[in-house]
Scaffold this motif. Structure first.
Motif, PDB file in Angstrom:
ATOM      1  N   ILE A  29       1.719   0.352  -4.249  1.00 16.60           N
ATOM      2  CA  ILE A  29       3.088   0.779  -4.523  1.00 16.60           C
ATOM      3  C   ILE A  29       3.903  -0.462  -4.860  1.00 16.60           C
ATOM      4  CG2 ILE A  29       3.957   0.601  -2.148  1.00 16.60           C
ATOM      5  CD1 ILE A  29       5.432   3.272  -2.651  1.00 16.60           C
ATOM      6  N   THR A  30       4.794  -0.342  -5.820  1.00 14.08           N
ATOM      7  CA  THR A  30       5.583  -1.503  -6.230  1.00 14.08           C
ATOM      8  C   THR A  30       6.637  -1.838  -5.165  1.00 14.08           C
ATOM      9  OG1 THR A  30       6.925   0.023  -7.541  1.00 14.08           O
ATOM     10  CG2 THR A  30       5.277  -1.262  -8.702  1.00 14.08           C
ATOM     11  N   THR A  31       6.784  -3.123  -4.881  1.00  9.97           N
ATOM     12  CA  THR A  31       7.717  -3.584  -3.850  1.00  9.97           C
ATOM     13  C   THR A  31       9.120  -3.809  -4.396  1.00  9.97           C
ATOM     14  OG1 THR A  31       7.107  -5.890  -4.268  1.00  9.97           O
ATOM     15  CG2 THR A  31       5.854  -4.713  -2.586  1.00  9.97           C
ATOM     16  N   CYS A  32       9.246  -3.787  -5.732  1.00  7.32           N
ATOM     17  CA  CYS A  32      10.551  -4.003  -6.372  1.00  7.32           C
ATOM     18  C   CYS A  32      10.467  -3.472  -7.796  1.00  7.32           C
ATOM     19  CB  CYS A  32      10.895  -5.499  -6.384  1.00  7.32           C
ATOM     20  SG  CYS A  32       9.682  -6.506  -7.279  1.00  7.32           S
ATOM     21  N   ASP A  33      11.622  -3.392  -8.458  1.00  6.34           N
ATOM     22  CA  ASP A  33      11.602  -3.072  -9.887  1.00  6.34           C
ATOM     23  C   ASP A  33      10.849  -4.183 -10.608  1.00  6.34           C
ATOM     24  OD1 ASP A  33      13.148  -0.880  -9.333  1.00  6.34           O
ATOM     25  OD2 ASP A  33      15.015  -1.715 -10.120  1.00  6.34           O
ATOM     26  N   VAL A  34       9.972  -3.821 -11.531  1.00  8.83           N
ATOM     27  CA  VAL A  34       9.196  -4.835 -12.229  1.00  8.83           C
ATOM     28  C   VAL A  34       8.998  -4.423 -13.687  1.00  8.83           C
ATOM     29  CG1 VAL A  34       7.034  -3.753 -11.439  1.00  8.83           C
ATOM     30  CG2 VAL A  34       6.993  -6.101 -12.283  1.00  8.83           C
ATOM     31  N   THR A  35       9.127  -5.387 -14.569  1.00  2.92           N
ATOM     32  CA  THR A  35       8.778  -5.175 -15.977  1.00  2.92           C
ATOM     33  C   THR A  35       7.405  -5.791 -16.181  1.00  2.92           C
ATOM     34  OG1 THR A  35      11.087  -5.206 -16.698  1.00  2.92           O
ATOM     35  CG2 THR A  35       9.398  -5.611 -18.368  1.00  2.92           C
ATOM     36  N   PHE A  36       6.439  -4.947 -16.480  1.00  4.61           N
ATOM     37  CA  PHE A  36       5.042  -5.389 -16.554  1.00  4.61           C
ATOM     38  C   PHE A  36       4.480  -5.067 -17.930  1.00  4.61           C
ATOM     39  CE2 PHE A  36       0.459  -4.485 -15.737  1.00  4.61           C
ATOM     40  CZ  PHE A  36       0.083  -5.765 -15.353  1.00  4.61           C
ATOM     41  N   LYS A  66      10.880   0.281  -8.366  1.00  5.24           N
ATOM     42  CA  LYS A  66      10.436   0.057  -6.985  1.00  5.24           C
ATOM     43  C   LYS A  66       9.993   1.378  -6.359  1.00  5.24           C
ATOM     44  CE  LYS A  66      12.109  -1.557  -2.476  1.00  5.24           C
ATOM     45  NZ  LYS A  66      13.257  -2.129  -1.711  1.00  5.24           N
ATOM     46  N   GLY A  67       8.897   1.312  -5.601  1.00  5.71           N
ATOM     47  CA  GLY A  67       8.418   2.495  -4.901  1.00  5.71           C
ATOM     48  C   GLY A  67       7.521   3.401  -5.717  1.00  5.71           C
ATOM     49  N   THR A  68       7.103   2.939  -6.901  1.00  4.13           N
ATOM     50  CA  THR A  68       6.216   3.742  -7.748  1.00  4.13           C
ATOM     51  C   THR A  68       4.773   3.568  -7.300  1.00  4.13           C
ATOM     52  OG1 THR A  68       7.692   3.538  -9.658  1.00  4.13           O
ATOM     53  CG2 THR A  68       5.399   4.129 -10.106  1.00  4.13           C
ATOM     54  N   ARG A  70       0.844  -1.193   0.000  1.00  2.00           N
ATOM     55  CA  ARG A  70       0.000   0.000   0.000  1.00  2.00           C
ATOM     56  C   ARG A  70       0.879   1.242   0.000  1.00  2.00           C
ATOM     57  NH1 ARG A  70      -4.273  -0.546  -1.479  1.00  2.00           N
ATOM     58  NH2 ARG A  70      -5.402  -1.603   0.196  1.00  2.00           N
ATOM     59  N   ASP A  71       0.492   2.226  -0.804  1.00  3.79           N
ATOM     60  CA  ASP A  71       1.192   3.502  -0.817  1.00  3.79           C
ATOM     61  C   ASP A  71       0.723   4.312   0.386  1.00  3.79           C
ATOM     62  OD1 ASP A  71       2.474   5.827  -1.359  1.00  3.79           O
ATOM     63  OD2 ASP A  71       1.331   6.343  -3.148  1.00  3.79           O
ATOM     64  N   THR A  72       1.592   4.486   1.362  1.00  5.48           N
ATOM     65  CA  THR A  72       1.226   5.229   2.576  1.00  5.48           C
ATOM     66  C   THR A  72       1.573   6.697   2.376  1.00  5.48           C
ATOM     67  OG1 THR A  72       3.375   4.628   3.530  1.00  5.48           O
ATOM     68  CG2 THR A  72       1.480   3.272   4.120  1.00  5.48           C
ATOM     69  N   ARG A  73       0.661   7.422   1.789  1.00  5.54           N
ATOM     70  CA  ARG A  73       0.884   8.831   1.501  1.00  5.54           C
ATOM     71  C   ARG A  73       0.747   9.675   2.755  1.00  5.54           C
ATOM     72  NH1 ARG A  73      -2.117   9.817  -4.330  1.00  5.54           N
ATOM     73  NH2 ARG A  73      -1.212   8.020  -5.399  1.00  5.54           N
ATOM     74  N   ALA A  74       1.048  10.959   2.589  1.00  2.17           N
ATOM     75  CA  ALA A  74       1.066  11.866   3.736  1.00  2.17           C
ATOM     76  C   ALA A  74      -0.252  11.875   4.489  1.00  2.17           C
ATOM     77  CB  ALA A  74       1.394  13.280   3.252  1.00  2.17           C
ATOM     78  N   GLY A  75      -1.375  11.855   3.754  1.00  2.00           N
ATOM     79  CA  GLY A  75      -2.676  11.914   4.387  1.00  2.00           C
ATOM     80  C   GLY A  75      -2.967  10.726   5.268  1.00  2.00           C
ATOM     81  N   TYR A  76      -2.344   9.586   4.972  1.00  2.00           N
ATOM     82  CA  TYR A  76      -2.562   8.383   5.771  1.00  2.00           C
ATOM     83  C   TYR A  76      -1.597   8.326   6.952  1.00  2.00           C
ATOM     84  CZ  TYR A  76      -4.630   7.335   1.242  1.00  2.00           C
ATOM     85  OH  TYR A  76      -5.340   7.396   0.079  1.00  2.00           O
ATOM     86  N   ARG A  77      -0.358   8.788   6.731  1.00  2.00           N
ATOM     87  CA  ARG A  77       0.617   8.774   7.822  1.00  2.00           C
ATOM     88  C   ARG A  77       0.215   9.713   8.938  1.00  2.00           C
ATOM     89  NH1 ARG A  77       4.197   8.984   3.420  1.00  2.00           N
ATOM     90  NH2 ARG A  77       4.658  11.175   3.811  1.00  2.00           N
TER      91      ARG A  77
END
Length: 501
Positions: A392-399, A406-408, A120-127
């Motif tokens: 959010i991506t947990t690693c570099d991935v070719t999709f 990673k982290g996108t 999950r992307d933990t953005r500022a609003g969630y933190r």
């Protein structure tokens, strides 16, 4: 997608209106503000490692924000996919975001590449409100432990089974009592429906329901619903994109205040349960958690996940998720019945023919294919979480040929699944026949994904499905839903929007 200076000026003014800035009255003032934010930000950096997804060219200060309809960003994403395909990128301010469009693409990512797209992307609003704990916005071992424990205990407590059915049926009688008080006069169903649905989850987590006249309960429910709506507002969207805006965004303060008040109420309820706790007799989820916490403390277990913060946030997750989504979907169903009386006729005829005057039960679902199809079509068209929650991506991935680092941030566009023109005959129309075969029997559809899919699929899906069926059939059995005097079915708007306040 060129825009005139006047159109840009209007969008800037709209953004400015969301924040608590003294109005500059000029486009220049807003641009200077954005320039400062841009200099503070890290800026967008190009990817290395492969072909990145296509997308509209971002502006240096705001990315593609000015391209979006901030009230209906999901519509903009859907339109962009017609130009850039089912996998494309946009920049929300300096932040790169990949959007996944259509049933096949979303399923491929969330199910077949569950690990790569599973965080999950933990953005500022969630933190802001300690959402690194609990279930919905946490990651890693904390998420695994809390989800596993919660799912196991809710099942033990009868979620989606006979135990839940009895609680729902009991609550239906209270809700009907509230409806009867209006004696057929027009009224807003929002609060009584939300209170009823909230009481179902309350009886599971706390072991008891609350009276609709209990001010602490009603305030707790109203705060939870307000928080959900505010969290999806355009101002919080901007805060997630540019966290430095936090001090100027009033909706952030609303979320913080609501969270503080809710935690105080939950703490009082938890303390009451702690004082009467029986380790051999769990009354609800809170008891189960407290017993586990107590056992970990007695055994001297270090780094236990069973602590106060996880309990509070998990309870908040369950209460909010178990109230707003189901309550909103149910109210959509009632509105659709008022808008399409011929469909309401079909539902009521089937209920009268199959059930008669007795209380509907879950076992009746298989005998009510048309009613079941109407409920499913309501969920599909209501589309109450159109953007899903960000992954959010947990690693570099070719999709599918594109490199995503990673982290996108990734948005699985659920509205594009539920309204995929290649999957649904009439994607933008209320058409229960989507779920019926030529013999009028109910058929499942793979592209029906209102609860998302993969690792992050809603853990309360079985309970929500049971609630929607029992509440909907029971209410349609007892009442006829119509528009208020002077309002026609054509006047009922089926377009949901992101709140702008």
């Amino acid at each position: 997608m060129s825009e005139s200076v006047e159109e840009l000026r209007e969008k800037m003014a709209f953004v400015e209106s969301l924040l608590q800035f003294p109005s500059t009255g000029t486009l220049l003032g807003t641009l200077l503000l954005l320039l400062v934010l841009y200099l503070l930000s890290s800026g967008s950096k190009s990817q290395k490692g492969g072909k990145e997804p296509p997308g509209p060219k971002p502006l240096p200060l705001v990315g593609n924000l000015l391209t979006l309809d901030l009230k209906r960003p999901f519509d903009t994403f859907f339109e962009l996919s017609k130009t850039y395909g089912n996998i494309f990128q946009v920049f929300l301010g300096p932040k790169q975001t990949v959007v996944l469009v259509g049933y096949k693409t979303v399923k491929e990512a969330l199910v077949n590449h569950a690990e790569e797209f599973g965080d999950r992307d933990t953005r500022a609003g969630y933190r802001t409100v300690k959402h690194e704990h609990g279930i919905i916005f946490s990651n890693g071992e904390n998420w695994k432990e809390m989800r596993r424990f919660t799912l196991s205990n809710l099942r033990d407590l009868g979620m989606g089974k006979r135990g839940s059915e009895e609680k729902i049926i009991e609550e239906i009688q209270y809700l009907k009592g509230e409806f009867d008080k209006f004696e057929g006069k027009p009224f807003d169903t929002t609060q009584p429906v939300n209170y009823a649905v909230s009481n179902v989850i309350s009886s599971i987590v706390y072991g008891s329901r609350f009276e609709y006249t209990d001010p602490q309960f009603t305030e707790m429910v109203d705060r939870a619903n307000e928080t959900v709506h505010v969290a999806g507002s355009t101002s919080i969207m901007l805060y997630n994109v540019v966290p430095w805006l936090g001090p100027f965004i009033k909706n952030k303060k609303t979320i913080l205040n609501n969270t503080l008040k809710s935690r105080q109420h939950m703490k009082k309820l938890i303390n009451g349960l702690q004082d009467t706790l029986n380790p051999h007799d769990s009354r609800g989820f809170v008891d189960s958690f407290l017993i586990r916490k107590q056992n970990d403390e007695k055994s001297g277990k270090k780094d236990s996940y069973f602590h106060q913060d996880n309990l509070m946030v998990t309870l908040s997750n369950l209460f909010v998720a178990g109230t707003d989504t189901t309550g909103t979907t149910l109210r959509w169903g009632l509105m659709l019945m008022a808008k399409y009386p011929h469909i309401q006729d079909g539902v009521q005829e089937e209920i009268d023919r199959v059930i008669g005057g007795r209380q509907p039960v879950v076992e009746d679902r298989k005998k009510l294919p048309y009613t079941d199809a109407v409920i499913h079509e309501t969920q599909r068209l209501a589309n109450i979480v159109p953007l899903s929650l960000p992954h959010i991506t947990t690693c570099d991935v070719t999709f599918n040929g594109y490199f995503i680092k990673k982290g996108t941030t990734v948005i699985p566009l659920l509205t594009s699944v539920l309204k995929d023109p290649s999957e649904w005959e009439k994607p933008n129309t209320f058409y229960p026949e989507h779920f019926l075969d030529e013999k009028g029997q109910f058929v499942k559809r793979d592209a029906f994904m209102p609860f998302s899919a993969g690792r992050r699929v809603c853990l309360g899906e079985s309970l929500a499905r049971m609630e929607l069926f029992l509440f909907f059939t029971s209410l349609l059995q007892s009442y006829r839903f119509t528009t208020p005097p002077g309002v026609s079915g054509d006047d009922l708007d089926l377009k949901g929007v992101v709140e702008s306040h």
